[in-house]
Write an enzyme that holds these catalytic residues in place. Structure first.
Site, PDB file in Angstrom:
ATOM      1  CE  LYS A  16      -3.858  -2.079  -0.298  1.00 42.92           C
ATOM      2  NZ  LYS A  16      -4.631  -1.959  -1.542  1.00 42.92           N
ATOM      3  CE  LYS A  68     -10.687  -4.019  -4.164  1.00 40.54           C
ATOM      4  NZ  LYS A  68      -9.544  -3.872  -5.069  1.00 40.54           N
TER       5      LYS A  68
END
Length: 367
Positions: free
Chosen positions: A165, A265
């Site tokens: 991240k 997703k």
């Protein structure tokens, strides 16, 4: 077969690591998940789950899932849950957009179809290509040395694919990427995911500074055009996620050769029905895929496993074991991580059974 009730629970999912951080200083400590059950007049129940990554990641939020189901639920009563196209048409007619609301309902309908036919959902989605599914581990945003140490611990646990991240200060992000790549083996895979956090100038600084490394660059900027401009100026493999929320943006991106890998997703697309369309098109286009969701517990992880297990092996980069990130398990039969993989659940449908006695009474029921 007809739908005669929809039950909805709110489930809190605390994180093993205490918090999860990504671009822009965003973080979550406890995930707010929505678990739902669709009952039928033939005594078969299907389960679904939706868990947005807080309200500041995608256009989705936990309370919106439950509010949307309260709007949609009455219109689903009396429908046959095995008829996915009809179910989707009704949901679209009654609630424009909001695919994250529809995802859990769609998931539960697939679970019912699997139980009726006696088949796992992966078989119904096209066939089981592998029962052992490679996983990636998301490394929460921290200082470079802490991220590298965290990555090393997960590599020692068996992971071989990692998603960093980034999307913060570009100088620190360069240090993060270099520190983490340095402790990996050549065969390990590394993705630097900015989650739309960089301005184009910052993104160019980072990709130029790490151009000698084996690393994927994921969703560097907010808009599609900004990402495309970075893609055009780097030789590093490229991933799009937030910008790919349906077939139309996927087709545009494929035409523009905007990426080498797509992050699929389930709730971003509206569930397994729409994810299957996107997945199959990506496979035909020769793209790599990450198959996952925004977040979730045991039921969402089972749905991810079925979608990933029916994806062509050569196109599947990795999936995610989200129930391995949290402290709360609420279902029997859920997939569990073994080293850097998880196995497809046994049994028909999704192969998981939430423990109703632990869940307590539903937050609400539509009947």
């Amino acid at each position: 077969m007809k739908i005669n009730a929809v039950h909805v629970w709110q489930v809190s999912l605390p994180l093993n690591e205490g918090s999860y951080r990504w671009a822009g200083g965003k973080s979550v400590d406890v995930f707010d998940s929505t678990l739902l059950a669709i009952d039928t007049d033939e005594g078969i129940t299907g389960w679904g789950e939706v868990c947005p990554l807080g309200p500041v990641y995608l256009p989705a939020y936990a309370e919106g899932v439950r509010g949307g189901i309260q709007k949609l639920g009455p219109h689903l009563l009396g429908l046959d849950p095995r008829e996915h196209a009809v179910l989707w048409q009704v949901m679209d007619d009654q609630l424009k957009g909001h695919p994250f609301v529809k995802s859990g309902l769609d998931m539960a309908a697939w679970d019912i179809l699997g139980k009726v036919t006696g088949l796992p959902v992966a078989t119904l989605l096209g066939g089981i290509t592998s029962r052992e599914i490679p996983l990636y581990r998301a490394i929460s945003q921290r200082p470079a040395e802490e991220m590298a140490a965290n990555l090393r611990s997960y590599r020692d646990d068996g992971y071989r694919r990692f998603q960093l991240k980034v999307g913060g200060d570009p100088d620190e992000d360069i240090r993060r990427i270099r520190a983490c790549r340095a402790i990996l083996e050549p065969s390990d895979k590394l993705v630097a995911d900015a989650n739309t956090g960089w301005l184009p100038a910052d993104a160019m600084r980072v990709v130029n500074a790490v151009r000698d490394l084996d690393v994927f660059i994921e969703q560097p900027c907010l808009s599609y055009d900004e990402c495309l401009s970075i893609r055009a100026r780097t030789t590093l493999p490229f991933v799009l996620d937030e910008n790919i929320d349906g077939l139309e943006p996927l087709l545009r991106a494929a035409h523009d050769r905007a990426m080498d890998m797509v992050n699929i997703k389930l709730s971003k697309l509206g569930g397994l029905t729409q994810a299957r369309l996107v997945r199959d098109l990506c496979a035909r286009l020769g793209m790599l895929m990450i198959v996952e969701d925004s977040w979730g517990g045991d039921v969402a992880t089972a749905a991810i496993a079925h979608a990933a297990a029916s994806t062509p092996v050569r196109n599947l980069f990795a999936a995610t074991d989200f129930n391995g990130y949290v402290t709360h398990s609420f279902a029997d039969g859920a997939p569990r991580r073994m080293g850097g993989t998880m196995c497809l659940p046994d049994g028909p449908g999704l192969g998981v059974t939430p423990r109703r006695d632990e869940l307590g009474p539903p937050a609400f029921t539509i009947a």
